[in-house]
Design a protein around this motif. Structure first.
Motif, short mmCIF file in Angstrom:
data_model
loop_
_atom_site.label_atom_id
_atom_site.label_comp_id
_atom_site.label_asym_id
_atom_site.label_seq_id
_atom_site.Cartn_x
_atom_site.Cartn_y
_atom_site.Cartn_z
N GLY A 112 23.08 50.70 53.13
CA GLY A 112 24.27 51.52 53.31
C GLY A 112 25.57 50.98 52.75
N TYR A 113 25.50 49.85 52.02
CA TYR A 113 26.74 49.31 51.42
C TYR A 113 27.08 50.09 50.15
N SER A 114 28.37 50.25 49.90
CA SER A 114 28.84 51.01 48.74
C SER A 114 29.18 50.11 47.55
N ASN A 115 29.80 48.98 47.85
CA ASN A 115 30.21 48.03 46.81
C ASN A 115 29.56 46.69 47.07
N ILE A 116 28.83 46.19 46.10
CA ILE A 116 28.12 44.93 46.27
C ILE A 116 28.45 43.99 45.12
N ILE A 117 28.78 42.75 45.47
CA ILE A 117 29.08 41.72 44.47
C ILE A 117 28.18 40.53 44.71
N ILE A 118 27.69 39.93 43.62
CA ILE A 118 26.90 38.71 43.72
C ILE A 118 27.64 37.57 43.02
N ILE A 119 27.61 36.40 43.66
CA ILE A 119 28.11 35.18 43.04
C ILE A 119 27.07 34.08 43.27
N GLY A 120 27.17 33.03 42.49
CA GLY A 120 26.34 31.87 42.73
C GLY A 120 27.07 30.94 43.69
N SER A 121 26.52 29.76 43.87
CA SER A 121 27.16 28.81 44.79
C SER A 121 27.59 27.55 44.04
N ASP A 122 27.80 27.69 42.72
CA ASP A 122 28.16 26.51 41.93
C ASP A 122 29.39 26.75 41.06
N MET A 123 30.28 27.62 41.54
CA MET A 123 31.54 27.86 40.83
C MET A 123 32.67 27.16 41.58
N ASP A 157 24.13 46.74 28.04
CA ASP A 157 23.55 47.64 29.04
C ASP A 157 24.62 48.52 29.68
N LEU A 158 25.85 48.00 29.73
CA LEU A 158 26.95 48.72 30.38
C LEU A 158 27.85 49.45 29.38
N ASP A 159 27.37 49.61 28.17
CA ASP A 159 28.18 50.14 27.07
C ASP A 159 28.91 51.43 27.43
N LYS A 160 28.20 52.34 28.07
CA LYS A 160 28.80 53.65 28.37
C LYS A 160 29.20 53.78 29.83
N GLU A 161 29.19 52.67 30.54
CA GLU A 161 29.53 52.71 31.97
C GLU A 161 31.01 52.41 32.20
N ASN A 162 31.49 52.80 33.38
CA ASN A 162 32.87 52.55 33.79
C ASN A 162 32.93 51.14 34.38
N LYS A 163 33.38 50.19 33.54
CA LYS A 163 33.33 48.77 33.94
C LYS A 163 34.67 48.09 33.72
N VAL A 164 34.83 46.93 34.34
CA VAL A 164 36.03 46.12 34.14
C VAL A 164 35.60 44.66 34.10
N LEU A 165 36.24 43.90 33.21
CA LEU A 165 35.95 42.47 33.10
C LEU A 165 37.07 41.66 33.75
N LEU A 166 36.67 40.63 34.47
CA LEU A 166 37.63 39.70 35.06
C LEU A 166 37.96 38.60 34.06
N GLU A 167 38.79 37.67 34.49
CA GLU A 167 39.14 36.53 33.64
C GLU A 167 37.91 35.66 33.41
N ALA A 168 37.75 35.18 32.18
CA ALA A 168 36.64 34.27 31.88
C ALA A 168 36.86 32.93 32.58
N LYS A 169 35.78 32.36 33.11
CA LYS A 169 35.89 31.10 33.83
C LYS A 169 34.75 30.16 33.43
N ASN A 170 34.96 28.91 33.78
CA ASN A 170 34.00 27.87 33.46
C ASN A 170 33.11 27.61 34.67
N ASP A 171 31.78 27.73 34.51
CA ASP A 171 30.93 27.34 35.63
C ASP A 171 30.42 25.92 35.37
N VAL A 172 29.73 25.36 36.34
CA VAL A 172 29.35 23.96 36.27
C VAL A 172 27.85 23.83 35.98
N ASP A 173 27.55 23.56 34.72
CA ASP A 173 26.16 23.36 34.32
C ASP A 173 25.95 22.00 33.65
N TYR A 174 26.94 21.59 32.87
CA TYR A 174 26.82 20.37 32.08
C TYR A 174 27.93 19.39 32.45
#
Length: 201
Positions: free
Chosen positions: A98-109, A169-186
């Motif tokens: 029943g949730y309308s808006n769902i966001i996923i994040i990792g745990s290493d940002m 995949d989202l070419d024709k969808e109503n989308k918005v991009l946030l600020e680019a950020k650095n994640d921790v891999d290396y």
């Protein structure tokens, strides 16, 4: 609290030699594990007070007495073969519940704030999709107000093509991009970062 907003947090069980393996090649398994635990605590600090439902999805097994307080976080088990299947299952379950808006994040940002997560949810009020691009060609946040299974299929997870393939995949969808950020891999991701210097003293 907004009862229609759901935050999914994907986490790996913090075990020596099994987390941040690319980082470990430069700093060793123990330091990599210490850094991952530091990032887990940071993720708790920026999410625990958000006025939304929060679900922590464990990679291997659910731990009862850990940093994720059960009065704040609902604990779940990731289900599926690869990362795409596991994320799709988590989103699908959220929409079914029943949730309308769902966001996923990792745990290493490290470079993300509570305010930015709140803003991402606000953007889903007038966009169907929100993406936080990572500087390495992946993404650190993905949000949606409707399920789009294509986002989870045919991706080379962990590579620099994920963001571009997702945007296609989202070419024709109503989308918005946030600020680019650095994640921790290396090691190079944190070598000059003040917050991580104490690991290398």
């Amino acid at each position: 609290m907004n009862p229609k907003n759901l935050l999914l947090i994907f986490t790996r069980n913090p075990e020596l030699g099994k987390v941040k393996t690319r980082l470990a090649k430069d700093v060793g398994d123990q330091t990599a594990l210490n850094i991952y635990k530091f990032l887990l605590h940071h993720t708790v600090s920026i999410t625990k007070d958000l006025p939304i439902t929060k679900e922590v999805y464990y990679s291997e097994q659910i731990h009862e007495n850990d940093i994720w307080d059960t009065s704040i976080y609902n604990k779940k088990q990731q289900a599926g073969q690869g990362l795409g299947e596991r994320m799709e299952h988590a989103f699908e379950t959220g929409f079914k519940n029943g949730y309308s808006n769902i966001i996923i994040i990792g745990s290493d940002m490290y470079d993300i704030t509570s305010e930015e997560i709140n803003q991402a949810f606000e953007k889903l009020n007038d966009h169907d999709f929100v993406i936080g691009p990572a500087e390495d060609g992946g993404y650190y946040l993905l949000g949606m107000s409707k399920l789009k299974p294509a986002l989870f299929a045919n991706k080379e997870w962990g590579t620099n093509t994920v963001l571009n393939d997702t945007l296609q995949d989202l070419d024709k969808e109503n989308k918005v991009l946030l600020e680019a950020k650095n994640d921790v891999d290396y090691f190079s991701d944190i070598e000059e970062h003040k917050a991580f210097q104490h690991f290398f003293q």
